[in-house]
Scaffold this motif. Structure first.
Motif, short mmCIF file in Angstrom:
data_model
loop_
_atom_site.label_atom_id
_atom_site.label_comp_id
_atom_site.label_asym_id
_atom_site.label_seq_id
_atom_site.Cartn_x
_atom_site.Cartn_y
_atom_site.Cartn_z
N VAL A 1 21.99 26.72 47.45
CA VAL A 1 21.22 27.87 46.98
C VAL A 1 20.54 28.57 48.16
CG1 VAL A 1 19.21 28.55 45.64
CG2 VAL A 1 20.87 26.94 44.68
N LEU B 1 11.96 29.83 42.93
CA LEU B 1 11.02 29.72 44.05
C LEU B 1 11.63 30.32 45.30
CD1 LEU B 1 8.20 28.31 44.34
CD2 LEU B 1 9.44 26.60 45.66
N LEU C 1 21.23 32.39 49.52
CA LEU C 1 20.15 33.37 49.63
C LEU C 1 20.02 33.90 51.05
CD1 LEU C 1 17.40 31.80 47.37
CD2 LEU C 1 18.71 33.88 46.97
N ILE D 1 16.93 22.74 39.10
CA ILE D 1 17.61 23.67 40.00
C ILE D 1 17.14 25.09 39.71
CG2 ILE D 1 19.85 24.67 40.60
CD1 ILE D 1 21.00 21.87 39.99
N SER E 1 8.77 19.86 33.35
CA SER E 1 10.07 20.18 32.75
C SER E 1 10.41 19.17 31.65
CB SER E 1 11.16 20.21 33.81
OG SER E 1 11.45 18.89 34.22
N LEU F 1 14.01 32.44 45.48
CA LEU F 1 14.18 33.88 45.28
C LEU F 1 12.86 34.60 45.57
CD1 LEU F 1 16.69 35.43 44.28
CD2 LEU F 1 15.51 35.72 42.11
N MET G 1 17.51 22.41 34.87
CA MET G 1 16.16 22.95 34.79
C MET G 1 15.50 22.92 36.17
SD MET G 1 14.36 24.28 32.48
CE MET G 1 12.78 25.06 32.57
N LEU H 1 6.21 19.35 38.83
CA LEU H 1 7.21 20.22 38.24
C LEU H 1 8.16 19.42 37.36
CD1 LEU H 1 8.15 22.61 41.19
CD2 LEU H 1 6.72 23.09 39.20
N ARG I 1 14.33 26.12 38.57
CA ARG I 1 13.01 26.37 39.14
C ARG I 1 13.07 26.59 40.64
NH1 ARG I 1 8.78 25.72 35.96
NH2 ARG I 1 9.17 24.69 33.98
N ARG I 2 13.85 25.75 41.28
CA ARG I 2 14.00 25.87 42.73
C ARG I 2 14.57 27.23 43.09
NH1 ARG I 2 16.74 21.02 46.02
NH2 ARG I 2 15.48 19.31 45.22
N THR I 3 15.54 27.64 42.33
CA THR I 3 16.17 28.94 42.60
C THR I 3 15.13 30.04 42.53
OG1 THR I 3 17.94 28.02 41.31
CG2 THR I 3 18.21 30.28 42.06
N LEU J 1 10.50 33.60 47.45
CA LEU J 1 10.26 33.52 48.88
C LEU J 1 11.04 34.60 49.62
CD1 LEU J 1 8.70 31.40 50.71
CD2 LEU J 1 10.96 30.54 51.28
N TRP K 1 5.36 20.42 49.32
CA TRP K 1 6.46 20.47 48.35
C TRP K 1 6.64 19.09 47.70
CZ3 TRP K 1 9.11 23.03 45.11
CH2 TRP K 1 10.37 22.61 44.69
N ALA L 1 22.60 20.69 45.84
CA ALA L 1 22.57 22.03 45.24
C ALA L 1 21.52 22.90 45.93
CB ALA L 1 22.27 21.92 43.76
#
Lengths: 414, 341
Positions: B25, A9, B29, A3, B336, A11, A1, B332, A5-7, A13, B325, B21
């Protein structure tokens, strides 16, 4: 979950960064306007903008039925910043015609950049280094505002013959435009028989001139000063405070309106200073007067346009005329526009302007002397007009090229 | 990332966990970024941010782990840039020995790292604000020196016509290759700093930052550790300087003036100095602001807008974007927990 959310965010950006270039309506022409809106030459850059806008308002902001949209770019007088701003205007904002930049080495750098974008038409702002157009010119770079050596036409002879100065020290900023100005002055002055025993070069934005002032020999008849904007004011103030009394000879931008409008005692020092340049404040031809009136409608305008306003005006006007002739069409990679620009010839506020084969202007130059007007403002009083000065100062081109590249040590006549 | 070879101690950790991770990511990107970006966004925003991020990373390394805020990192990058111009090819007609890039780049990096170490030696006896002062003095002196020295630095105009190398049939200054080149260097630098910060040496430097007196009493050579940190920072800044000179195609005193030096500090502060990703975040924000502020408010006031924006970031979060952050993350996580099955 987490990860996930981070993804999301990241994306978001990434998509934000790619900002798709917006499509613009076809019935407008974008013109890039590059000037120094930051750094030591800010005041000059703002006046350049006023000049360009004066030309644009003359045609009501419309050329060949298309609305002109001005996209501004800012530099700080360093060549890097000028190229970065030009890149942004060309590669991001998609301008096909660009007016600018303002300062000497900026012009040389933008000329080099222009070669990599032959489909974009570059029209100079007020940068006046000699080698922007003389050596290794770019086919798509045009200069209607003449160069710094041309601006000095008549001054060296006048200083030697009329003023009787035999020995002159020079103080100038350390980059290509003042080199060009000193070259233009010395070309005539040394030929007439004068000597220049000491040349001081100071960095742009210099604040403390005490060491420079101390290094000026005592026995000189006059000091030739080619410093712009804040630098000119700082030097003149400190020279006066140090008790200096030698008469001055002004470079074109030293006794420009950007300096003459400054407050304080330097006004007394400046009165009577001979100079030369592309404009004279007391020029009384109807063309000049009409230009001054139009210029004064701009916000925060000086009592009389500076030569930056004048140069940006000429360049913008020539560009608008050429754009009008080609119907605002630059879809052919600017070919037709560039051909038309090379042939543009018109009567500007200061007389006839036309281009030579290197796309550098041939125009009238004005020998002036600073005097106080009836309203208390300082003006450059017109002494003499030197008609139709070309870039080689009347010499044959190969003979002129033999004089060498302008620089700190060239020319020399100690 | 490959620099993070798994060590044998905590055998339970997989490579994935070790690298993180999030890092993977972000890397994926960034690697896919050219697919969506225009040439301008690829080089003038993307590559330029990565280069400035690297220079700021070298500052973050010194300031974050070593407690030494050096304002001379842009000068170090500039030294590398000038070395490339002098030993490689330029069209200014001064020097330009035309040596191949695979000799010039290591030389430039080493010269820069050496200069950085020298700055470390000079500023070693100072702390806190005095380090800032002395390194600012060095940066200013170097700027004026390059501006007035013509025999070595070619004065105000500097060097022009410096080209990135072409090999393997690729012109490395073309938008996409250049972006990947910058990305490659940035990733290596980032991974090296991340790895280094957990190494014995990195931990020692952090201990020196926290209590130099105790470290000295324990028998560590505090001076040497600090100077070596400057050397490593110099390698990163030097590589960035090489990329910067290829990016601009030119180098002049304007590249390394005082406002550029301050810019590097601003980037680090905006991004945050706790983690090596901070400088890159800061660089993206600063480059975007400096490029597009003029479109938002016009030519007269755009620097005011940039200043206000930075002020707001620092005011809201003294630790920069990273701190922001750090503050959002717990929220966050809680959320969750609530919405989770």
């Amino acid at each position: 979950m987490r990860i996930h959310r981070r993804t999301l965010l990241a994306l978001a950006l990434a998509t934000g960064l790619t900002a798709p270039s917006l499509a613009f309506a076809e019935d407008s022409i974008k013109i890039g306007l590059l000037a120094t809106f930051e750094g030591p030459f800010t005041v000059l850059g703002e006046d350049g903008e006023r000049g360009a806008m004066t030309a644009l308002e003359e045609v009501g902001g419309v050329v060949a039925g298309k609305k002109v949209e001005i996209v501004k770019g800012s530099s700080d007088a360093s060549p890097d910043s000028a190229v970065r701003a030009a890149r942004k205007l060309v590669e991001q904002d998609g301008v096909k015609v660009l007016v600018g930049p303002l300062s000497g080495d900026e012009g040389i750098a933008v000329k080099d950049y222009a070669k990599t974008h032959p489909e974009v038409t570059f029209v100079n702002g007020s940068s006046a280094a000699q080698d922007t157009t003389l050596r290794d010119p770019a086919a798509n770079f045009f200069r209607f505002g003449t160069d710094g050596a041309q601006w000095m036409a008549g001054l060296g002879t006048y200083a030697y013959n009329e003023k009787g100065y035999k020995k002159v020290a020079t103080v100038a900023e350390d980059y290509s435009f003042p080199y060009t100005q000193v070259f233009g002055f010395m070309a005539e002055f040394c030929k007439a028989g004068g000597t220049v025993p000491s040349k001081s070069w100071v960095p742009i934005g210099n604040k403390d001139y005490s060491s420079v002032i101390a290094a000026i020999p005592d026995d000189v008849d006059a000091i030739y000063v080619a410093l712009g904007g804040a630098d000119g004011v700082n030097f003149l103030t400190q020279y006066q405070q140090a008790g200096g009394s030698a008469p001055l000879i002004g470079g074109s931008i030293t006794v420009d309106q950007t300096v003459l409008t400054s407050k304080g005692k330097i006004r007394d020092v400046l009165v009577g200073t001979p100079s030369a340049g592309p404009i004279a404040d007391t020029n009384d031809t109807p063309q000049w007067k009409a230009f001054v009136d139009a210029y004064k409608k701009q916000p925060n305008a000086f009592p009389s346009p500076s030569l930056f306003a004048h140069a940006y005006y000429l360049d913008m006007k020539a560009l608008l005329m050429a754009l009008n002739d080609v119907g605002g069409d630059v879809s052919d990679g600017g070919k037709k526009l560039q051909e038309t620009l090379a042939k543009v010839s018109f009567d500007g506020p200061t007389g006839k302007v036309s281009l030579d084969k290197n796309r550098n202007a041939i125009a009238d130059m004005y020998l002036t002397e600073v005097s106080e007007g009836t309203d208390g403002n300082l003006y450059n009083k017109l002494v003499k007009v030197v008609p139709q000065v070309n870039q080689t100062l009347g010499m044959a081109e190969d003979e002129f090229l033999k004089l060498g590249v302008v620089g700190r040590d060239n020319p020399s006549c100690p | 990332m490959t620099a993070l070879a798994p060590t044998d101690k905590p055998a339970a950790q997989s490579i994935l966990e070790k690298i993180g991770a999030g890092n993977i990511v972000v890397l994926v990107l960034l690697a896919l970024y050219p697919a969506v970006a225009s040439d301008f966004f690829l080089t003038q925003i993307g590559a330029y941010s990565l280069i400035l991020g690297m220079i700021s990373l070298s500052l973050m390394l010194l300031a974050g782990y070593g407690g030494m805020v050096s304002l001379a990192q842009i000068s170090v990058a500039g030294i590398a840039g000038y070395t490339v111009a002098i030993f490689g090819l330029n069209n200014s007609g001064v020097h330009g020995f035309g040596w191949p890039f695979w000799i010039v780049v290591p030389i430039a990096t080493l010269v820069a790292a050496g200069a950085s170490a020298l700055i470390g030696v000079i500023s070693n006896r100072t702390e806190g604000i005095y380090t800032i002062m002395i390194t600012l003095a060095i940066a200013t002196a170097f700027f004026y020196f390059t501006q007035q020295n013509y025999s070595l630095f070619n004065g105000f105009p500097g060097y022009t016509g410096i080209r990135a190398p072409e090999f393997w049939g690729v012109n490395w200054r073309d938008p996409m290759p250049f972006y990947y080149l910058c990305l490659g260097f940035a990733v290596v630098a980032y991974a090296a700093v991340l790895y280094g910060s957990r190494s014995t040496y990195g931990l020692t430097v952090q201990a020196v930052r926290d209590n130099p007196r105790r470290m000295r009493a324990l028998g560590f050579n505090v001076t040497a550790h600090k100077v070596v940190a400057y050397f490593y920072a110099g390698i990163i800044a030097g590589l960035a300087g090489v990329l910067l000179v290829w990016f601009n195609g030119r180098i002049s005193p304007g590249t390394i003036n005082v406002s550029a030096a301050i810019n590097v500090l601003i980037i680090a502060v905006i991004g945050g100095m706790r983690h090596p990703i901070g400088p890159f975040l800061g660089a993206v924000v600063v480059v975007l602001m400096q490029t597009f502020a003029i479109d938002i408010v016009g030519a007269e006031r755009f620097n005011t807008l940039i200043g206000l924006f930075f002020l707001v970031i620092v005011f809201v979060s003294p630790d920069g974007l990273l701190g922001l952050w750090g503050r959002i993350k717990p929220h966050l996580a809680q959320e969750s927990l609530r919405s989770g099955p």
